[in-house]
Design a protein around this motif. Structure first.
Motif, PDB file in Angstrom:
ATOM      1  N   SER A   1       0.981  -1.191   0.016  1.00 27.53           N
ATOM      2  CA  SER A   1      -0.006   0.209   0.123  1.00 27.53           C
ATOM      3  C   SER A   1       0.977   1.130   0.043  1.00 27.53           C
TER       4      SER A   1
ATOM      5  N   ALA B   1      -0.004   3.964   1.066  1.00 27.44           N
ATOM      6  CA  ALA B   1      -0.493   4.698   2.249  1.00 27.44           C
ATOM      7  C   ALA B   1       0.148   3.941   3.552  1.00 27.44           C
ATOM      8  N   ASP B   2       0.740   2.750   3.343  1.00 29.14           N
ATOM      9  CA  ASP B   2       1.328   2.138   4.737  1.00 29.14           C
ATOM     10  C   ASP B   2       2.798   1.396   4.201  1.00 29.14           C
TER      11      ASP B   2
ATOM     12  N   ASP C   1       6.291  11.020   5.160  1.00 29.51           N
ATOM     13  CA  ASP C   1       5.529  10.984   6.563  1.00 29.51           C
ATOM     14  C   ASP C   1       6.247  12.351   7.484  1.00 29.51           C
TER      15      ASP C   1
ATOM     16  N   ASP D   1      -2.689   4.687  14.324  1.00 33.38           N
ATOM     17  CA  ASP D   1      -2.704   3.301  13.464  1.00 33.38           C
ATOM     18  C   ASP D   1      -3.915   2.359  13.966  1.00 33.38           C
TER      19      ASP D   1
ATOM     20  N   ARG E   1      -2.246  12.360  12.472  1.00 37.76           N
ATOM     21  CA  ARG E   1      -2.045  11.601  11.400  1.00 37.76           C
ATOM     22  C   ARG E   1      -3.010  10.257  11.797  1.00 37.76           C
TER      23      ARG E   1
ATOM     24  N   MET F   1      -4.281   6.472  10.536  1.00 36.70           N
ATOM     25  CA  MET F   1      -4.532   5.455   9.388  1.00 36.70           C
ATOM     26  C   MET F   1      -5.338   4.352   9.782  1.00 36.70           C
TER      27      MET F   1
ATOM     28  N   ASN G   1      -5.473   8.748   6.330  1.00 40.51           N
ATOM     29  CA  ASN G   1      -5.215   7.751   5.296  1.00 40.51           C
ATOM     30  C   ASN G   1      -5.988   6.557   5.714  1.00 40.51           C
TER      31      ASN G   1
ATOM     32  N   LEU H   1      -7.145   2.679   4.075  1.00 40.81           N
ATOM     33  CA  LEU H   1      -6.761   1.814   3.279  1.00 40.81           C
ATOM     34  C   LEU H   1      -7.946   0.542   3.253  1.00 40.81           C
TER      35      LEU H   1
ATOM     36  N   ASN I   1      -6.329  10.940   2.245  1.00 39.22           N
ATOM     37  CA  ASN I   1      -5.793   9.975   1.374  1.00 39.22           C
ATOM     38  C   ASN I   1      -6.661   8.667   1.354  1.00 39.22           C
TER      39      ASN I   1
ATOM     40  N   GLU J   1      -7.231   4.816  -0.140  1.00 38.52           N
ATOM     41  CA  GLU J   1      -6.688   3.635  -1.154  1.00 38.52           C
ATOM     42  C   GLU J   1      -7.904   2.499  -1.200  1.00 38.52           C
TER      43      GLU J   1
END
Length: 413
Positions: free
Chosen positions: A29, A31-32, A52, A235, A262, A264, A294, A296, A326, A328
């Protein structure tokens, strides 16, 4: 067919039902893409050329890039939000080390500062166990007593079917590297609010790693209202199907401060839902906020429903708000997926309208910005801290009005 013709044939990858991530998503990914490791040496030193770190003032946080001996000046305690005794058998805290089998179980550090935090806080790990149901919010108090460099690691574990609110309160003076692991069991229904109200001059570099149980709901709330530099990365992934995650964020950035969040969100299980909503207000010269969201959606997550939103309100010119959503998608079987962000100035027409009805400029500004935040404060859904957050925002608005009167509408003295 000759061997030569066989060699010339194009070979296409074939889907493997036992490994749905192998195809069609054959590449990692975007994004990751960073490594995950407990070893800081597995990460390069951050530079502004790295995706990042391109919004982060690295020159202001270099002390967090190398393993250090923590000062122990940041104290951790467990109580209830109103000071009443902890409910018997519901909440407990113990201090341990990173060698504990319950530490480091929610993924691995995902950037250099979180890996440095893990290595530096090896002997400063606090495990909070929660089970059953509780009506009075549980409070984890993180109190800084000096600007000596410190590190600690929190583990918040909510058992299956646990239900209640948890608040992590950060106050005082600190230069803190903090890791927070959050594990919620199946069918649990919890709200965790992390509030940063550091004194001026404080620095806080944090990482939240979240593992949400099957059929569980979690409201993860991030409120940042103080500190010279605060950078927190979150995350998250799902442990089973039909998980429901709300990530809510509020931040208020004053002149010279850098506040960065941030998020995720990884959809790795079927029929899960996520909502990410962050709102921030900025005022004055060199006030800088960064939000990078982000999401995903992996191939093995059909029925996903995901959305992320960031809105920024610039109260006084001179502030900078970076906002980057973002998304994905590696799965065509989804309920919905979307994102949005905006950065806007204070609406002079709204201000004029309120003043034309006899409301002072100072009160009009407070009304407009309070309205910007109030729905999100209500959505956090912890009545015992709602008024506290409204009061904290109003105090900053009063400072904003005073600064506007001093500098003028152009933000220059």
């Amino acid at each position: 067919m000759t061997e030569m013709n066989k060699m010339k044939e194009i070979s296409l990858p074939v889907a493997n039902p036992k490994d749905p991530y192998a195809f069609p998503a054959t590449m990692p990914s975007s994004a990751d893409r960073e490594p995950r490791s407990f070893n800081p040496d597995d990460f390069p030193l951050p530079t502004r050329k790295q995706e990042d770190w391109r919004y982060t003032p690295l020159e202001r946080m270099g002390e967090f890039f190398q393993v250090f001996q923590p000062s122990g000046s940041t104290h951790v305690s467990l109580t209830t939000v109103d000071g009443s005794p902890l409910p018997a058998g519901v909440a407990s805290i113990r201090e341990t080390t990173t060698a504990d089998p319950e530490a480091g179980i929610v993924s691995q550090p995902n950037d250099r500062v979180s890996s440095v935090e893990w290595a530096s806080s090896a002997n400063r790990v606090f495990v909070v166990d929660l089970q059953g149901q509780w009506s009075t919010p549980i409070l984890v108090k993180v109190e800084g007593t000096s600007l000596d460099l410190d590190a600690l690691h929190l583990i918040i574990k909510a058992a299956d079917k646990a239900a209640g609110d948890i608040i992590i309160s950060h106050t005082g003076d600190a230069r803190l590297a903090e890791g927070v692991e959050i594990v919620t069991g199946a069918d649990s229904h919890t709200c965790l609010a992390s509030i940063q109200e550091w004194n001026p001059g404080s620095k806080h570099v944090g990482n939240h790693r979240i593992h949400l149980g099957a059929h569980a709901t979690l409201r993860h709330c991030m409120v940042t209202l103080g500190g010279d530099l605060v950078r927190i990365r979150m995350d998250q992934d799902f442990a089973g199907e039909e998980g429901d995650l709300n990530m809510l964020g509020i931040y208020f950035v004053e002149p010279g401060q850098h506040i960065e969040h941030r998020t995720m969100v990884v959809h790795n299980q079927p029929r899960c839902k996520s909502r990410v909503i962050y709102k921030g207000a900025l005022e004055g010269n060199k006030a800088h906020s960064t939000w990078v969201g982000n999401a995903l959606i992996q191939p093995q997550a059909p029925g996903t429903d995901s959305y992320e939103l960031n809105r920024n309100l610039v109260l006084i010119p001179g502030a900078i708000a970076d906002s980057e959503p973002n998304l994905e998608i590696e799965n065509g079987d989804i309920v919905g997926a979307g994102h949005a962000s905006s950065v806007g100035r204070f609406d002079d027409e709204e201000l004029f309208y309120l003043q034309s009805r006899g409301i002072s400029e100072a009160q009009a500004r407070k009304l407009v910005v309070s309205g910007f935040f109030v729905d999100l404060i209500e959505e956090i859904g912890i009545p015992s801290i709602s008024q506290h957050l409204i009061d904290a925002v109003n105090r900053r608005l009063e400072k904003s009005v005073a600064l506007t009167e001093k500098t003028g509408k152009d933000g220059n003295q």
